[in-house]
Motif scaffolding. Structure first.
Motif, PDB file in Angstrom:
ATOM      1  N   ASP A 126       0.810  -1.214   0.000  1.00  0.00           N
ATOM      2  CA  ASP A 126       0.000   0.000   0.000  1.00  0.00           C
ATOM      3  C   ASP A 126       0.851   1.275   0.000  1.00  0.00           C
ATOM      4  O   ASP A 126       0.350   2.357   0.276  1.00  0.00           O
ATOM      5  CB  ASP A 126      -0.977   0.007   1.180  1.00  0.00           C
ATOM      6  CG  ASP A 126      -0.288  -0.038   2.533  1.00  0.00           C
ATOM      7  OD1 ASP A 126       0.958  -0.204   2.588  1.00  0.00           O
ATOM      8  OD2 ASP A 126      -0.988   0.087   3.551  1.00  0.00           O
TER       9      ASP A 126
ATOM     10  N   GLN B 150       2.817   0.618  -5.454  1.00  0.00           N
ATOM     11  CA  GLN B 150       2.305   1.342  -6.617  1.00  0.00           C
ATOM     12  C   GLN B 150       3.180   1.056  -7.838  1.00  0.00           C
ATOM     13  O   GLN B 150       2.668   0.780  -8.928  1.00  0.00           O
ATOM     14  CB  GLN B 150       2.271   2.851  -6.336  1.00  0.00           C
ATOM     15  CG  GLN B 150       1.718   3.670  -7.475  1.00  0.00           C
ATOM     16  CD  GLN B 150       0.250   3.389  -7.745  1.00  0.00           C
ATOM     17  OE1 GLN B 150      -0.552   3.365  -6.829  1.00  0.00           O
ATOM     18  NE2 GLN B 150      -0.095   3.181  -8.997  1.00  0.00           N
TER      19      GLN B 150
ATOM     20  N   ASN C 201       2.148  -0.907 -11.326  1.00  0.00           N
ATOM     21  CA  ASN C 201       2.364  -0.273 -12.627  1.00  0.00           C
ATOM     22  C   ASN C 201       3.181  -1.157 -13.566  1.00  0.00           C
ATOM     23  O   ASN C 201       3.058  -1.043 -14.783  1.00  0.00           O
ATOM     24  CB  ASN C 201       3.050   1.076 -12.468  1.00  0.00           C
ATOM     25  CG  ASN C 201       2.125   2.117 -11.878  1.00  0.00           C
ATOM     26  OD1 ASN C 201       0.911   1.998 -11.934  1.00  0.00           O
ATOM     27  ND2 ASN C 201       2.699   3.154 -11.296  1.00  0.00           N
TER      28      ASN C 201
END
Length: 177
Positions: A34, A39, A43
């Motif tokens: 998180d 992230q 991606n």
């Protein structure tokens, strides 16, 4: 060691045995799913030509925990290099992650809350080498991944070590200073 596990970076180099091109130089990010590493991990699921990322698995249906994404540092242009990436290197990386859990380097209770991104090097000469020693390639990638994870979670080298060695250690490839 920082216990927040937001963002830890580590690297290691393990050299090949004489006559091989199987040096391993993983660059590791490990952090919470998180947070910023999570992230970046998400991606990476979108593939880019030549630098396709893949999960580290020990075998089919055996995704390692923490979930680990391998990304090649060089464009994989042929099946032979892709086979090395998705075979020997993937296996060595996966085993190193699981052994880090076993040895307590990565906290087992956080295995599902962390993720790892591992940038890996495959010397393009490996795939063309008729004397390629895949056991050495496994060894270098296993040892380097494990060491990079240890260093990442221990925040090594320390700032004090970097400062102390600023004028003592030179870059391995050349000295431009």
């Amino acid at each position: 060691m920082s216990q927040n596990y937001i963002f830890h970076a580590g690297e290691a180099t393990v050299l090949a045995k004489e006559g091989q091109y199987t040096d391993a130089m993983p660059e590791i990010l490990i952090g919470r799913t998180d947070g910023p590493v999570g992230q970046a991990f998400a991606n990476m699921m979108a593939q880019s030509k030549g630098h396709t990322a893949m999960f580290a698995i020990r075998a089919c249906n055996q995704l390692v925990r923490p979930a680990t994404m391998l990304v090649p540092k060089v464009t994989l242009k042929d099946a032979a290099n892709i086979d090395l990436f998705g075979g020997v290197v993937q296996s060595a990386t996966a085993d190193a992650v699981v052994d880090c859990l076993i040895e307590g380097i990565i906290p087992k209770d956080l295995a599902n809350e962390l993720c790892i991104i591992s940038l890996v090097w495959i010397d393009p000469r490996c795939a063309k080498d008729p004397n390629l020693d895949k056991k050495d390639m496994y060894r270098t990638n296993y040892e380097a991944t494990k060491l990079a994870l240890q260093r990442a979670l221990a925040n090594e080298p320390t700032v004090d070590e970097l400062i102390a060695n600023r004028h003592k250690i030179k870059h391995d490839m050349d000295d431009w200073s």
